[in-house]
Every structure is written in C-alpha cells, then in structure tokens.
Design a protein around this motif. Sequence first.
Motif, PDB file in Angstrom:
ATOM      1  N   ALA A 163       0.835  -1.210   0.000  1.00 38.10           N
ATOM      2  CA  ALA A 163       0.000   0.000   0.000  1.00 38.10           C
ATOM      3  C   ALA A 163       0.867   1.256   0.000  1.00 38.10           C
ATOM      4  O   ALA A 163       0.620   2.215  -0.747  1.00 38.10           O
ATOM      5  N   LEU A 164       1.912   1.214   0.832  1.00 39.48           N
ATOM      6  CA  LEU A 164       2.826   2.362   0.908  1.00 39.48           C
ATOM      7  C   LEU A 164       3.515   2.586  -0.441  1.00 39.48           C
ATOM      8  O   LEU A 164       3.619   3.723  -0.920  1.00 39.48           O
ATOM      9  N   MET A 165       3.939   1.509  -1.084  1.00 35.81           N
ATOM     10  CA  MET A 165       4.655   1.654  -2.360  1.00 35.81           C
ATOM     11  C   MET A 165       3.740   2.202  -3.465  1.00 35.81           C
ATOM     12  O   MET A 165       4.199   2.901  -4.364  1.00 35.81           O
ATOM     13  N   GLY A 166       2.444   1.892  -3.393  1.00 38.80           N
ATOM     14  CA  GLY A 166       1.501   2.500  -4.345  1.00 38.80           C
ATOM     15  C   GLY A 166       1.555   4.016  -4.241  1.00 38.80           C
ATOM     16  O   GLY A 166       1.617   4.731  -5.257  1.00 38.80           O
ATOM     17  N   ARG A 167       1.567   4.509  -3.006  1.00 41.12           N
ATOM     18  CA  ARG A 167       1.631   5.969  -2.800  1.00 41.12           C
ATOM     19  C   ARG A 167       2.995   6.528  -3.200  1.00 41.12           C
ATOM     20  O   ARG A 167       3.100   7.613  -3.773  1.00 41.12           O
ATOM     21  N   ILE A 168       4.059   5.772  -2.885  1.00 41.73           N
ATOM     22  CA  ILE A 168       5.424   6.243  -3.187  1.00 41.73           C
ATOM     23  C   ILE A 168       5.642   6.355  -4.703  1.00 41.73           C
ATOM     24  O   ILE A 168       6.252   7.316  -5.183  1.00 41.73           O
ATOM     25  N   VAL A 169       5.115   5.384  -5.444  1.00 39.77           N
ATOM     26  CA  VAL A 169       5.239   5.445  -6.910  1.00 39.77           C
ATOM     27  C   VAL A 169       4.551   6.703  -7.432  1.00 39.77           C
ATOM     28  O   VAL A 169       5.107   7.441  -8.262  1.00 39.77           O
ATOM     29  N   LYS A 170       3.356   6.973  -6.914  1.00 40.81           N
ATOM     30  CA  LYS A 170       2.620   8.172  -7.352  1.00 40.81           C
ATOM     31  C   LYS A 170       3.384   9.451  -6.986  1.00 40.81           C
ATOM     32  O   LYS A 170       3.493  10.384  -7.784  1.00 40.81           O
ATOM     33  N   GLU A 171       3.900   9.490  -5.753  1.00 41.32           N
ATOM     34  CA  GLU A 171       4.646  10.686  -5.314  1.00 41.32           C
ATOM     35  C   GLU A 171       5.911  10.878  -6.141  1.00 41.32           C
ATOM     36  O   GLU A 171       6.285  12.002  -6.462  1.00 41.32           O
ATOM     37  N   THR A 172       6.570   9.764  -6.473  1.00 43.62           N
ATOM     38  CA  THR A 172       7.791   9.852  -7.286  1.00 43.62           C
ATOM     39  C   THR A 172       7.464  10.421  -8.663  1.00 43.62           C
ATOM     40  O   THR A 172       8.204  11.251  -9.201  1.00 43.62           O
ATOM     41  N   ALA A 173       6.330   9.982  -9.218  1.00 48.37           N
ATOM     42  CA  ALA A 173       5.909  10.519 -10.523  1.00 48.37           C
ATOM     43  C   ALA A 173       5.663  12.020 -10.407  1.00 48.37           C
ATOM     44  O   ALA A 173       6.066  12.805 -11.273  1.00 48.37           O
ATOM     45  N   ALA A 174       4.998  12.433  -9.313  1.00 42.08           N
ATOM     46  CA  ALA A 174       4.690  13.856  -9.127  1.00 42.08           C
ATOM     47  C   ALA A 174       5.971  14.680  -8.965  1.00 42.08           C
ATOM     48  O   ALA A 174       6.092  15.777  -9.505  1.00 42.08           O
ATOM     49  N   ARG A 175       6.945  14.131  -8.222  1.00 43.89           N
ATOM     50  CA  ARG A 175       8.218  14.826  -8.001  1.00 43.89           C
ATOM     51  C   ARG A 175       8.990  15.059  -9.295  1.00 43.89           C
ATOM     52  O   ARG A 175       9.819  15.956  -9.392  1.00 43.89           O
ATOM     53  N   THR A 176       8.795  14.135 -10.262  1.00 43.63           N
ATOM     54  CA  THR A 176       9.542  14.251 -11.523  1.00 43.63           C
ATOM     55  C   THR A 176       8.565  14.539 -12.670  1.00 43.63           C
ATOM     56  O   THR A 176       8.753  14.078 -13.799  1.00 43.63           O
ATOM     57  N   GLN A 177       7.532  15.321 -12.336  1.00 46.13           N
ATOM     58  CA  GLN A 177       6.447  15.638 -13.265  1.00 46.13           C
ATOM     59  C   GLN A 177       6.949  16.259 -14.575  1.00 46.13           C
ATOM     60  O   GLN A 177       6.506  15.900 -15.658  1.00 46.13           O
ATOM     61  N   GLU A 178       7.930  17.179 -14.436  1.00 48.07           N
ATOM     62  CA  GLU A 178       8.391  17.900 -15.636  1.00 48.07           C
ATOM     63  C   GLU A 178       9.140  16.978 -16.598  1.00 48.07           C
ATOM     64  O   GLU A 178       9.349  17.314 -17.750  1.00 48.07           O
ATOM     65  N   ARG A 179       9.528  15.785 -16.104  1.00 46.61           N
ATOM     66  CA  ARG A 179      10.195  14.810 -16.987  1.00 46.61           C
ATOM     67  C   ARG A 179       9.299  13.580 -17.186  1.00 46.61           C
ATOM     68  O   ARG A 179       9.777  12.454 -17.264  1.00 46.61           O
ATOM     69  N   ASP A 180       7.995  13.787 -17.240  1.00 45.76           N
ATOM     70  CA  ASP A 180       7.017  12.703 -17.457  1.00 45.76           C
ATOM     71  C   ASP A 180       7.136  11.573 -16.437  1.00 45.76           C
ATOM     72  O   ASP A 180       7.006  10.393 -16.780  1.00 45.76           O
ATOM     73  N   GLY A 181       7.407  11.935 -15.191  1.00 44.29           N
ATOM     74  CA  GLY A 181       7.451  10.914 -14.136  1.00 44.29           C
ATOM     75  C   GLY A 181       8.617   9.965 -14.258  1.00 44.29           C
ATOM     76  O   GLY A 181       8.555   8.814 -13.824  1.00 44.29           O
ATOM     77  N   LEU A 182       9.715  10.466 -14.837  1.00 48.18           N
ATOM     78  CA  LEU A 182      10.883   9.621 -15.123  1.00 48.18           C
ATOM     79  C   LEU A 182      11.457   8.959 -13.867  1.00 48.18           C
ATOM     80  O   LEU A 182      12.064   7.892 -13.946  1.00 48.18           O
ATOM     81  N   GLY A 183      11.256   9.596 -12.707  1.00 46.78           N
ATOM     82  CA  GLY A 183      11.760   9.009 -11.461  1.00 46.78           C
ATOM     83  C   GLY A 183      11.278   7.582 -11.275  1.00 46.78           C
ATOM     84  O   GLY A 183      11.997   6.735 -10.740  1.00 46.78           O
ATOM     85  N   CYS A 184      10.070   7.292 -11.742  1.00 50.46           N
ATOM     86  CA  CYS A 184       9.506   5.941 -11.586  1.00 50.46           C
ATOM     87  C   CYS A 184      10.265   4.903 -12.410  1.00 50.46           C
ATOM     88  O   CYS A 184      10.180   3.710 -12.126  1.00 50.46           O
ATOM     89  N   ALA A 185      10.986   5.342 -13.440  1.00 52.23           N
ATOM     90  CA  ALA A 185      11.794   4.403 -14.226  1.00 52.23           C
ATOM     91  C   ALA A 185      12.983   3.909 -13.410  1.00 52.23           C
ATOM     92  O   ALA A 185      13.638   2.936 -13.773  1.00 52.23           O
ATOM     93  N   LYS A 186      13.259   4.606 -12.296  1.00 53.80           N
ATOM     94  CA  LYS A 186      14.393   4.223 -11.454  1.00 53.80           C
ATOM     95  C   LYS A 186      13.924   3.595 -10.141  1.00 53.80           C
ATOM     96  O   LYS A 186      14.669   3.548  -9.171  1.00 53.80           O
ATOM     97  N   LEU A 187      12.681   3.147 -10.125  1.00 52.17           N
ATOM     98  CA  LEU A 187      12.115   2.572  -8.900  1.00 52.17           C
ATOM     99  C   LEU A 187      11.429   1.236  -9.202  1.00 52.17           C
ATOM    100  O   LEU A 187      10.492   1.176  -9.994  1.00 52.17           O
ATOM    101  N   VAL A 188      11.914   0.179  -8.559  1.00 57.51           N
ATOM    102  CA  VAL A 188      11.354  -1.163  -8.791  1.00 57.51           C
ATOM    103  C   VAL A 188      10.800  -1.720  -7.489  1.00 57.51           C
ATOM    104  O   VAL A 188      11.436  -1.607  -6.441  1.00 57.51           O
TER     105      VAL A 188
END
Lengths: 452, 89
Positions: A163-188
């Motif tokens: 459940a926590l990781m669902g939120r973390i993935v979303k937050e990571t996308a928001a943090r790297t919004q200007e790069r189309d959520g690229l931060g999530c490409a570095k999170l598994v």
Amino acid sequence: MLTQKEILSTIEMIDRQHLDIRTITMGISLLSCCDSDAKAACEKVYDKITRCAENLVRVGEDIEQEFGIPIVNKRISVTPIALVAAASETEDYVPFALALDRAAQTCGVNFIGGYSALVQKGMTEADKKLIRSIPEALGRTELVCSSVNVGSTRAGINMDAVALMGRIVKETAARTQERDGLGCAKLVVFCNAVEDNPFMAGAFHGVGEAEKVINVGVSGPGVVHHALQSVKNAPFDVVAETVKKTAFRVTRMGQLVAREASERLDTPFGIVDLSLAPTPAVGDSVARILEEMGLEVCGTHGTTAALALLNDAVKKGGVMASSSVGGLSGAFIPVSEDEGMIAAAQSGTLTIDKLEAMTCVCSVGLDMIAVPGDTPAETVAAIIADEAAIGMVNNKTTAVRILPVPGKQVGDSIEMGGLLGSAPVMPVHPESSAAFIARGGRIPAPLHSLRN
Amino acid sequence: MNAIVSVIGRDRVGICAAVCTKMADYGINILDITQTIVQGNFTMIMAVDLEKANASFGEIKGGLEELGNGMGLDIRMQRQEIFDAMHTI
C-alpha cells in the motif's frame, strides 16, 4: 582452429544483430560505512565507492576495445541503504542518495543501485524512513536507482508495504512531473528480489555477498531473432535447440568478459546474468522473437507459451557456458525499452493483463509500463500485489516498474530517450481496488506441498 | 597475445600488400591468412601474434582503422579469445 565462417558470424552478431555486454556491475558492500553520525556515514559511503570502483569504467573501456565487443553500461550496486543508514541518528536519508549520486558521477558510471529496503516480512524504522524518502531522493539525483522488496515465497507479501509503495510510486511521478514521471523508471518493487542482479533499476548488493564483486549481464535478443529466422516453420523442439545454442555463445562471451574484468579489477567474479535485455533499437527486441515463432503481434494468444519456451531455452543454453549463473537470468519484457513491445502496445494487442500473464513465465515482471497519471495509488498498489503474488506462489522473482505519467491519458505517449525508450500510455481497469488495499497486514506465505 | 584481424570491403588492388606492410611496420607476425572474394566483396581474416609488437593494442587498432578508412575498408582487430569462447567448448 577457428574457421572464417565462425569469425565472420561473431563480427556480424556484433555489427548487425546488436550483440553486446549490457552491463558490468560492481557490487560493493557498504556495511563497513555505518556510523551514528549521518554526515560521517555519507562521507564513508562516497569514499568507499570511489575507491573500489575507481578503475571500473576504464577497465570496461579497455576490454571493449581489445575484444571489439560493446559494453553498454558500467554500473555499481551497493548494500541496501536502509541497512547502512539504520545506524545513523537522523530522520532524513536523502543525503545518502546524494552521496551515492556524487560517487557515481565521480566514477563515471551510468547508474548506481541500492537505495533499497527489504521489507517482505516487516518494516524497521529505517526501512520506513528510506521508503518515505524515495520520491525526494529520486527527484534530486540523476543516477540513483531504488528498489523495495515487498514479498517472498518464504515470508508472504507485506501488504502494508505494498500500500505504501503504491503511494510512493505516485509521489515519485509527481516529483519528476516535468520529466514525465521519469523518477519511476528508477524505482522497482520486487517480490523475491535477488542479491546479485547486475541490471538496473533493481540492482543491489545483498548482505550475503562478498566485500565487492563483479557481475556481468549479457544481452542478445537480436542474435536470437536472427538465429530463429533460419528455422522458419520448424517444430518447437528445433526452435528450443536453436535458442539454446545461441544463448550458449552469447553467455560464453559474457563469461570471458566477466573473467577479464574480475582479474583486471582484482575483484572476485560473481555471476553472469543470462538475460535477453532488449533495447528500443530495431532488431534488438524480445517481442520480435516471439513474433518470429509465428505470432502476428506480440500479445495475441500463444504469446505466453512462446515466452515460456524462450525463457527456459535461454537458461538451458546459458547455464553450461558460465561457471556461475545468477541474477535474474531469462527474458525481459520491458514495454518502453522494446521496439516490438511498443508497437504491440500501441496497436492495442498487448495489454497490462496479458503482460501480467507473461510475467508468470519470464524472468521479471511488469516493466516500464506507462499508465494514466490519474491512476489511483491503490490501483498501483493492487498491480504490485498481483505481481508479487505471482512471484510468491511460483517461487520466482517478479517486479513492477510502472510510470503513472502526470497529466497523460490513454492514447498519449511519452519519450524517455536512450535505453529507456518511449511508452504508449496503457489503460488500467477503472474499477476500484481501494478497499482491498486498505486492509493492510500480510498475505501469508504459500504452502509448497499438496501441489495439485 | 594473439589477435584476429578482419578486413572487409570492396575488392581492389593492393589491399593485402597495404595491410601486411602495416603489420610489418608494427612488428606483428602473421600466423595465418585466409581470403575470399565473392562478387567483388573482399574478406580477409588474419591470425596475428602481437608478442613483439612495437605499439600498444589501442594504437595498432587505431592505425588499422585509419588505413581502412583511407581505402574504403572495414579493418578491425580483436583478441582471439572472444572467438574461441564463442565457437569452441
């Protein structure tokens, strides 16, 4: 004595079929860097990495030149930072990510993996702090990769962590919004994560590993595809044999490079990871191999069976070619990083549901999938739970690397560039999984007898 | 150290002479040569011994590539182990 045909076939594999060593990854234990003072710990982390991996890139380039084989990435994996930072009296773990990033920049590597936590059974205070810091850490660094293991066959699935990781993935996308959520490409998000994986973004140096180690990941979808073109319409046993022979050759090359790198860096050889890792380049696609077996488009009926054969034959061919095989070893199916997968997803034939089925028989999981930015965190968590369940029950590694791209809808597409490629935004089911995710707790480990 | 030099391109007069002269300049002993020409496409494979070479691997490789560029040929040198690894058990 080598024949002219053999020599020319190797040259053609490298020149035309994209044969390469995908990565030489140096695993470094950071357990010796623990310190109650976080600043001192970060300095020790930086010093140790830059000392151990000082020559990694140069040695990689030397091998590349002498053997004439491209080595695409030189990378570093480290002990999960949640374990290293646990000793430090601090609430903020981001400085550890910054230290890793600085060290990676100094060494000249492409990525550094290990901003990680292993929480399959429960979360320590340090694990929680690390996981909560992931969005900021990935937003403020360039080269750091993060992974979290939320389940295992022995421990079950930690649904609070899911459940926590669902939120973390979303937050990571928001943090790297200007790069189309690229931060999530570095999170598994993993189930049954392996300790010696050389591939990013999920690489970390497990606690059961030596002080430092060299792991090598090979590639070669183009070579397998080319080999299968010579056995058109042949029965599947011929297909399997052809894949095995090709995987053997590719892995022998990986073993040679691993041994050379290990000797030159005075670092023990760990494993060769026999993975078919695609790239967005034409002729370097796993999807096209499946289509070569007779499927009109990857994702249609028969795809799972074709992938099962491919994945197994790659391992069988590779195992004999290397003294030590490990990591993820199998076929990767990252959507954005595979030209054929991109085309199949764009045509609508390849869906998330089909990809999920494919992950039952391939080496990892739902990888590099873009979904609409308004996908709820609970839906992301439920996707992670499904994938972790497949890994848990089938005793294999599974993972989710998903990008809920801010502001994008189904029909849009994102460009990440380089090896990360481009991804069409794929639809998810609109029906809610929120009440399911809200339960929390643990899904117990499965029974492994009475298997009928 | 043994290496394999491969020369691939359109056939023309003097390829063999130019490559062999370059080898002699670098103090490289040629152990074996095979050459084929199919429909004007020239392919030559040489096994060479770099034991007494007077330049580094990188310099020789660069020198051969330069020679190739001047003649419209693809000349590369790779350590023999990579071929042995892939084609022998």
